[in-house]
Write a protein that holds these residues in place. Structure first.
Motif, PDB file in Angstrom:
ATOM      1  N   ALA A 372      84.126  55.097   4.920  1.00  0.00           N
ATOM      2  CA  ALA A 372      82.944  54.899   5.694  1.00  0.00           C
ATOM      3  C   ALA A 372      81.977  56.150   5.352  1.00  0.00           C
ATOM      4  O   ALA A 372      80.831  55.902   5.853  1.00  0.00           O
ATOM      5  N   ARG A 374      80.321  57.230   2.798  1.00  0.00           N
ATOM      6  CA  ARG A 374      78.826  56.752   1.994  1.00  0.00           C
ATOM      7  C   ARG A 374      78.077  56.332   3.043  1.00  0.00           C
ATOM      8  O   ARG A 374      76.587  56.732   3.322  1.00  0.00           O
ATOM      9  N   ARG A 375      78.248  55.429   4.111  1.00  0.00           N
ATOM     10  CA  ARG A 375      77.275  55.140   4.961  1.00  0.00           C
ATOM     11  C   ARG A 375      76.916  56.215   5.981  1.00  0.00           C
ATOM     12  O   ARG A 375      75.806  56.222   6.351  1.00  0.00           O
ATOM     13  N   THR A 379      73.038  57.853   6.579  1.00  0.00           N
ATOM     14  CA  THR A 379      72.634  57.418   7.993  1.00  0.00           C
ATOM     15  C   THR A 379      71.172  58.724   8.349  1.00  0.00           C
ATOM     16  O   THR A 379      71.896  59.766   8.402  1.00  0.00           O
ATOM     17  N   CYS A 393      75.401  58.137  -1.649  1.00  0.00           N
ATOM     18  CA  CYS A 393      75.243  57.648  -0.196  1.00  0.00           C
ATOM     19  C   CYS A 393      75.174  56.042  -0.361  1.00  0.00           C
ATOM     20  O   CYS A 393      74.800  55.370   0.529  1.00  0.00           O
ATOM     21  N   HIS A 394      75.185  55.511  -1.492  1.00  0.00           N
ATOM     22  CA  HIS A 394      75.348  54.206  -1.522  1.00  0.00           C
ATOM     23  C   HIS A 394      76.699  53.353  -1.721  1.00  0.00           C
ATOM     24  O   HIS A 394      77.476  53.525  -2.501  1.00  0.00           O
ATOM     25  N   PRO A 395      76.877  52.470  -0.616  1.00  0.00           N
ATOM     26  CA  PRO A 395      78.095  51.903  -0.379  1.00  0.00           C
ATOM     27  C   PRO A 395      78.631  50.952  -1.300  1.00  0.00           C
ATOM     28  O   PRO A 395      79.743  50.479  -1.658  1.00  0.00           O
ATOM     29  N   SER A 407      69.299  54.110  -2.968  1.00  0.00           N
ATOM     30  CA  SER A 407      69.277  55.013  -1.776  1.00  0.00           C
ATOM     31  C   SER A 407      68.213  55.743  -1.566  1.00  0.00           C
ATOM     32  O   SER A 407      67.464  56.013  -0.585  1.00  0.00           O
TER      33      SER A 407
END
Ligand code: FAD
Length: 416
Positions: A372, A374-375, A379, A393-395, A407
């Motif tokens: 989780a 990356r999400r 945020t 940051c990109h899931p 992102s």
């Protein structure tokens, strides 16, 4: 050229920062991009000075090109894109010879079995675990596939990586290349943006009323900041935050460490150099426990270059010692093509992403249990006054220029 009172500060002029700046401009928002180095592009960096031919030190493929936001941008610029997968002759060297069609087919079956096992395990509802626990073992090609998918592609061994993140970020083709390199493309896309070079941000003060970035350039205030430096830089304290970042954000940064992929590029003008067709790729099989072979790409665009790739733990062991990395590259070439071909190779250049304080690695992976992260990192904080962007940051497209680009756009849309 620079707004003295910009709406947004963008920190870092790599893919994420450039995408953010373009999106902000499209939305009528002013920004200043603060870049520590003397160039744009970050890990998208193509130069010709060192070897006399264009060489991508970082990204070189537009992976999953049909979903890649940079594909239409390159096309709109009129840049020809080549599908490397259709051009390349893929060679596999195992047990002292180039694999025949039967061996190559068996290797392809092992690769398919690897991804079936990863996807099945990731969907089984059990907690996350190191990816190597789900990988097939014991087959004649399994160690080679694991080395290839881990160290050589993800820049980290499967044992260090989250199974769920590996499955979620797996990439497919088409894999496109372009003559002026990904760095050349990204530099063009940065044209005309308000990028301030040689402006390293040392501290970001942030709160509900806005942000202030401080560094040797002085200080600059704005309503919001988008921070795009790598998780390696963030984890090493390359930019300080006041007040400190929320604990969840700090945990996410440390759960997304940088892997390392080092390229060793050789001039290969001498006809006695390895005899390979343009665009060919060569992998050597893992022959014994602890064997960590490099892979090679030959003569992209027919240029006389042979580029070796060394990933994961072996790349970290060699970082800081380019002469040792070059010697290992030559030894690999000798093992596959013979000592004469290795001796015929000309001068080399070795990339240094691991020791560069502006990057501290090649690209991120999630540690086991951190699927989780990356999400969480992506945020927005303080109602969007402070946003992080960048490949980590990109899931879905983490570790790539596509993920960084997307992102950056997301962050530009999230700032107030
Ligand atoms: C060897 C290698 C091969 C790769 N191959 C591919 C590939 O084929 N295809 C693909 O899609 N991706 C590939 N990648 C990954 C891809 O290059 C990255 O995912 C992407 O470029 C990251 O962009 P970014 O904007 O997130 O970060 P970066 O490019 O790291 O941009 C961040 C910027 O911040 C700057 N900065 C750092 N600290 C500060 C500071 N304190 N103040 C101001 N500025 C600062 C840096 O100089 C940099 O310009 C590869 C990467 C490497 C290293």
């Amino acid at each position: 050229m620079f707004a003295s009172d910009p709406d947004v500060l963008v920190i870092g002029a790599g893919c994420a920062g450039i995408a953010a700046a373009r999106e902000l401009a499209a939305r009528g928002r002013s920004c200043v991009v603060l870049e520590a180095s003397g160039r744009v592009g970050g890990r998208a960096f193509t130069e010709s000075a060192t070897l006399g031919l264009p060489f991508d030190h970082g990204a070189s493929w537009l992976h999953q090109a049909n979903d890649n936001p940079l594909t239409p941008l390159a096309r709109a610029l009129g840049l020809p894109l080549l599908d490397h997968d259709t051009l390349r002759d893929r060679r596999l060297f195992a047990r002292g010879r180039f694999a025949d069609a039967v061996d190559r087919a068996a290797f392809a079956v092992a690769e398919d079995a690897f991804w079936t096992a990863i996807d099945t395990a990731a969907a089984d509802g059990a907690p996350d675990r190191p990816a190597d626990r789900a990988a097939p073992r014991g087959g004649p090609w399994d160690a080679t596939v694991a080395h290839w998918e881990g160290a050589q592609i993800c820049a980290a061994e499967l044992s260090r990586m989250s199974l769920h993140d590996l499955a979620a970020t797996a990439l497919d083709g088409p894999n496109l290349i372009l003559r002026e390199g990904i760095g050349g493309l990204v530099a063009r896309l940065a044209h005309g943006l308000p990028v301030r070079l040689h402006a390293p941000v040392e501290r970001v003060r942030w709160g509900s009323r806005g942000v202030v970035a401080e560094g040797s350039f002085g200080s600059l205030a704005a309503r919001a900041a988008i921070v795009t430096v790598s998780t390696g830089v963030l984890a090493a304290g390359g930019a300080a935050f006041d007040p400190p970042l929320p604990e969840a954000t700090q945990a996410a940064i440390h759960a997304l460490p940088m892997g390392l992929l080092t390229k060793i590029a050789f001039r290969a003008d001498d006809p006695a150099s390895p005899d390979l067709p343009p665009f060919a790729s060569v992998r050597r099989a893992v022959e014994a426990p602890g064997d960590r072979p490099m892979s090679f790409i030959a003569r992209l665009f027919e240029d006389p270059l042979l580029i070796g790739f060394c990933g994961g733990a072996r790349a970290w062991e060699l970082q800081g010692d380019p002469a040792a990395a070059e010697a290992e590259g030559r030894a690999e070439v000798a093992a596959i093509f013979g000592a004469r071909a290795a001796a015929a190779l000309g001068r080399a250049t070795v990339t240094r992403w691991g020791e560069d304080p502006l990057f501290r690695g090649a690209y991120s992976h999630a540690v086991p249990g951190a699927q989780a992260a990356r999400r969480v990192l992506g945020t927005p904080i303080a109602d969007g006054r402070l946003c992080f962007a960048g490949e980590a940051c990109h899931p879905r497209f983490a570790a790539t220029v596509a993920g960084a680009w997307l992102s950056g756009i997301d962050a530009a849309r999230a700032v107030p």
